[in-house]
Write a protein that holds these residues in place. Structure first.
Motif, PDB file in Angstrom:
ATOM      1  N   MET B  52      33.604  40.554  -2.824  1.00  0.00           N
ATOM      2  CA  MET B  52      35.066  40.590  -2.777  1.00  0.00           C
ATOM      3  C   MET B  52      35.674  40.710  -4.161  1.00  0.00           C
ATOM      4  O   MET B  52      36.878  40.821  -4.306  1.00  0.00           O
ATOM      5  N   TRP B 321      35.418  33.103   2.177  1.00  0.00           N
ATOM      6  CA  TRP B 321      36.558  34.030   2.131  1.00  0.00           C
ATOM      7  C   TRP B 321      37.774  33.331   1.517  1.00  0.00           C
ATOM      8  O   TRP B 321      38.481  33.875   0.669  1.00  0.00           O
ATOM      9  N   MET B 322      38.014  32.100   1.956  1.00  0.00           N
ATOM     10  CA  MET B 322      39.127  31.331   1.388  1.00  0.00           C
ATOM     11  C   MET B 322      38.919  31.100  -0.095  1.00  0.00           C
ATOM     12  O   MET B 322      39.837  31.193  -0.901  1.00  0.00           O
ATOM     13  N   GLY B 324      37.424  32.937  -2.128  1.00  0.00           N
ATOM     14  CA  GLY B 324      37.671  34.156  -2.887  1.00  0.00           C
ATOM     15  C   GLY B 324      39.111  34.611  -2.860  1.00  0.00           C
ATOM     16  O   GLY B 324      39.477  35.530  -3.574  1.00  0.00           O
ATOM     17  N   THR B 325      39.952  33.992  -2.014  1.00  0.00           N
ATOM     18  CA  THR B 325      41.296  34.526  -1.826  1.00  0.00           C
ATOM     19  C   THR B 325      42.385  33.622  -2.382  1.00  0.00           C
ATOM     20  O   THR B 325      43.259  34.086  -3.114  1.00  0.00           O
ATOM     21  N   LEU B 326      42.329  32.339  -2.020  1.00  0.00           N
ATOM     22  CA  LEU B 326      43.508  31.501  -2.239  1.00  0.00           C
ATOM     23  C   LEU B 326      43.501  30.856  -3.618  1.00  0.00           C
ATOM     24  O   LEU B 326      42.471  30.370  -4.079  1.00  0.00           O
TER      25      LEU B 326
END
Lengths: 220, 408
Positions: B52, B321-322, B324-326
């Motif tokens: 990501m 995923w979190m 890598g995102t938030l």
């Protein structure tokens, strides 16, 4: 809505999973296997060049040693054997040592050299097991019989990386004066002949425009 | 005899020698598998997160870099083990185990496999003995999970305190405040599930959900408890975006700043193990555990295991995923989210579910009465939410005014 914008971030990171897309393009270079191309004027380890007839260019004047800010160069000159001279002229450098634990690759030695004997390659990928090995002597520094830098076993040379070892010499005129732009001010070199000036510094280009660097050589 | 076979804690009967062997085997296998899965999770996390971030991640050790974690572990074992001179040495050495042991224990109560097909009883027959594919099924079940996750706070708190250093102490103060606040939301979200299932045993909770997706805790409790549970778990795990405990930009490394060598590795092992075990707990509570579609061929416990691993894998990936995102929230935002949103919401939802259950018992479960009750509940929730919003906005305004008086 702000709460929806919150979830947009998840879409962004998820989109990057597609490496074929523009934003997901992988930028990693798998270093030991593949190398990034090096800038044309990168300062690597030195070589001592030879003339086209095989004579050494170094005259043992010690200018490089005196200009060196890191005190890493040790030179001793000696008179040439008249029957079998090492360099054209009176004297030659019979001891030439560079300590690479000290060298900062500033290229001042290259600028100081009156005969363009010392230039830098683009090689910086070498390592030593002890301090003795860090001191390169003439055995390691002088170019091989084909005019190319010696590929020493502890150095990471790849195909084509020993080309263009004196790129810097061709990039600027030796005195640094704009009057010499486009003029060849250097002697021929073993294995290469007389190197041409870079195209951007040729007489056809107006000196008003900013000089361009030559496109990066693809070195892999 | 069947009873003792079903009860791996030997509460009734001491059981036969075979049963003892089965229990020992289960303990060993669970321990080994958990360690291996932590290793694989760390690898997967690094691979997924680098995918990501336009990178390729670990790729040197083993095929696709799958042995990278092993290499890191070996490296950490051989590194110098520093103990700060100002530290409380005994507690300093003890703290990593306070983190690790609860992480291992929580997994013991999670049903991993078994015949959880529709109508199945969740058991397997090994060597002629009927047993569960979970290390233990104590009657307190899910309370054990809560207790263990609370004890894990001690590990972090003691680590920070015993280091004898500023930043670890700040990190551990943050950790204890954060974990205590979110524990409340976590517990309240859990109560919704328990109200519906009527049992604390994880095995029974999973078993009640084996009738298909409409039986899953997620649907039965109406999604909200799951969302609360998920957010609270993320905070409880100190997993990004709620990793204020070890916020690198502010606290160096947080509670583990002074740790090195294998003690440091134990903290990280515990942290990532907790991600796996809490994912497993969420799958058990809300996603039917090992239940799913069971083909008619092959042993039933294998299909259960596949379903379970698949579900946990999805959860674990969502955590990555979190990660890598938030971005990380501010500390007051974190506390606001916990105390002003999640806890009231969870409390309200518990009341709603309890009310609906009681109405159901009294025979208002169908027809126009049900619609009326639902309407009343919706109105009540809206009013409740509006009051909460007013309170939050007023509080915010007051704080801004105070700030202007002080700084303006």
């Amino acid at each position: 809505m702000s709460i929806l914008n919150f979830f947009k971030g998840f879409a962004v990171t998820f989109g990057k999973l597609n490496h074929a897309s523009k934003s997901g393009k992988v930028v990693t270079t798998e270093y030991p296997e593949e190398k990034r191309s090096k800038p044309a004027r990168l300062h690597g380890r030195h070589v001592l060049n030879k003339y086209e007839d095989g004579m050494e260019k170094c005259i043992g004047c010690e200018l490089c040693a005196s200009v060196c800010p890191a005190n890493c160069i040790y030179v001793r000159g000696a008179d040439n054997d008249l029957e079998n001279p090492t360099s054209p002229g009176e004297r030659f450098g019979f001891i030439y040592e560079i300590n690479y634990l000290r060298c900062i690759h500033c290229d001042l030695c290259v600028e100081a050299c009156p005969t363009q004997a010392i230039t830098e390659t683009k090689l910086f990928e070498f390592s030593f097991m002890d301090r003795e090995q860090a001191i390169y002597t003439k055995d390691e520094l002088v170019v091989a019989d084909d005019g190319k830098p010696q590929n020493l076993p502890w150095e990471d040379w790849r195909q084509g990386e020993d080309e263009h070892t004196s790129e810097w010499m061709r990039a600027t005129s030796p005195s640094g004066s704009a009057d010499f732009v486009g003029l060849v001010q250097w002697a021929g070199e073993l294995g290469y002949g007389t190197r041409k000036p870079e195209s951007s510094q040729g007489p056809n280009n107006s000196s008003e425009t900013a000089p361009e660097l030559s496109p990066e050589e693809e070195v892999h | 005899m069947i009873f003792s076979g079903l009860d791996p804690l030997f509460l009734g009967d001491a059981g036969t020698f075979e049963m003892l062997l089965i229990v020992l085997l289960k303990v060993l296998v669970a321990f080994a598998l958990l360690l291996v899965s932590v290793m694989l999770y760390i690898w997967w996390m690094r691979k997924f997160i680098s995918a990501m971030q336009n990178r390729i991640g670990p790729s040197r050790a083993g095929p696709f870099g799958i042995l990278q974690t092993l290499a890191d572990g070996i490296k950490l074992f051989f590194k110098e083990d520093l103990i700060p001179s100002k530290s409380d040495k005994f507690v300093f050495k003890l703290a990593p185990f306070f983190s690790l042991v609860p992480a291992l224990l929580v997994f013991c109560v999670v049903p991993v496999a078994g015949d959880f097909s529709s109508g199945g009883d969740g058991t397997v027959t090994w060597f002629g003995n009927e047993t569960f594919v979970q290390v233990a099924d104590p009657h307190v079940g899910i309370l054990f999970v809560l207790a263990m996750s609370s004890i894990a706070v001690y590990g972090i708190m003691l680590a920070g305190w015993s280091s004898g250093s500023k930043y670890p102490l700040l990190g551990s103060v943050r950790a204890s405040a954060q974990m205590v606040s979110y524990e409340a939301a976590l517990g309240l979200a859990l109560i919704a599930v328990l109200l519906k299932s009527g049992t604390l045993s994880t095995h029974d909770i999973a078993l009640q959900q084996n009738g298909g997706i409409t039986d899953w805790g997620l649907v039965v409790t109406g999604f909200v408890p799951f969302i609360i549970f998920f957010i609270a778990t993320t905070a409880e795990l100190n997993s990004p975006p709620f990793d204020l405990v070890e916020a690198e930009q502010e606290l160096v490394g947080g509670f583990h700043t002074e740790y090195s060598s294998i003690r440091f590795a134990l903290f990280f092992m515990a942290e990532f193990m907790n991600v796996i075990t809490m994912s497993a707990v969420m799958v058990t509570l809300f996603f039917g555990g090992p239940s799913g579609y069971y083909p008619s061929f092959g042993p039933a416990w294998l299909w259960g295991l596949l379903w379970f691993v698949g579900k946990v894998f999805i959860f674990v990936s969502v955590f990555v995923w979190m990660r890598g995102t938030l971005p990380r929230p501010r500390y007051d935002q974190l506390m606001d989210l916990g105390w002003k949103l999640l806890i009231p919401l969870a409390l309200g939802w518990v009341l709603l579910i309890a009310a609906l259950d009681i109405f159901d018992d009294r025979g208002f479960g169908s027809g126009p009465a049900q619609i009326l009750i639902a309407a009343i509940c919706v109105v009540a929730i809206l009013a409740f939410g509006a009051l909460l919003m007013i309170a939050i906005l007023k509080g915010q305004k007051k704080r801004e005014q105070e700030g202007e008086e002080v700084f303006g």
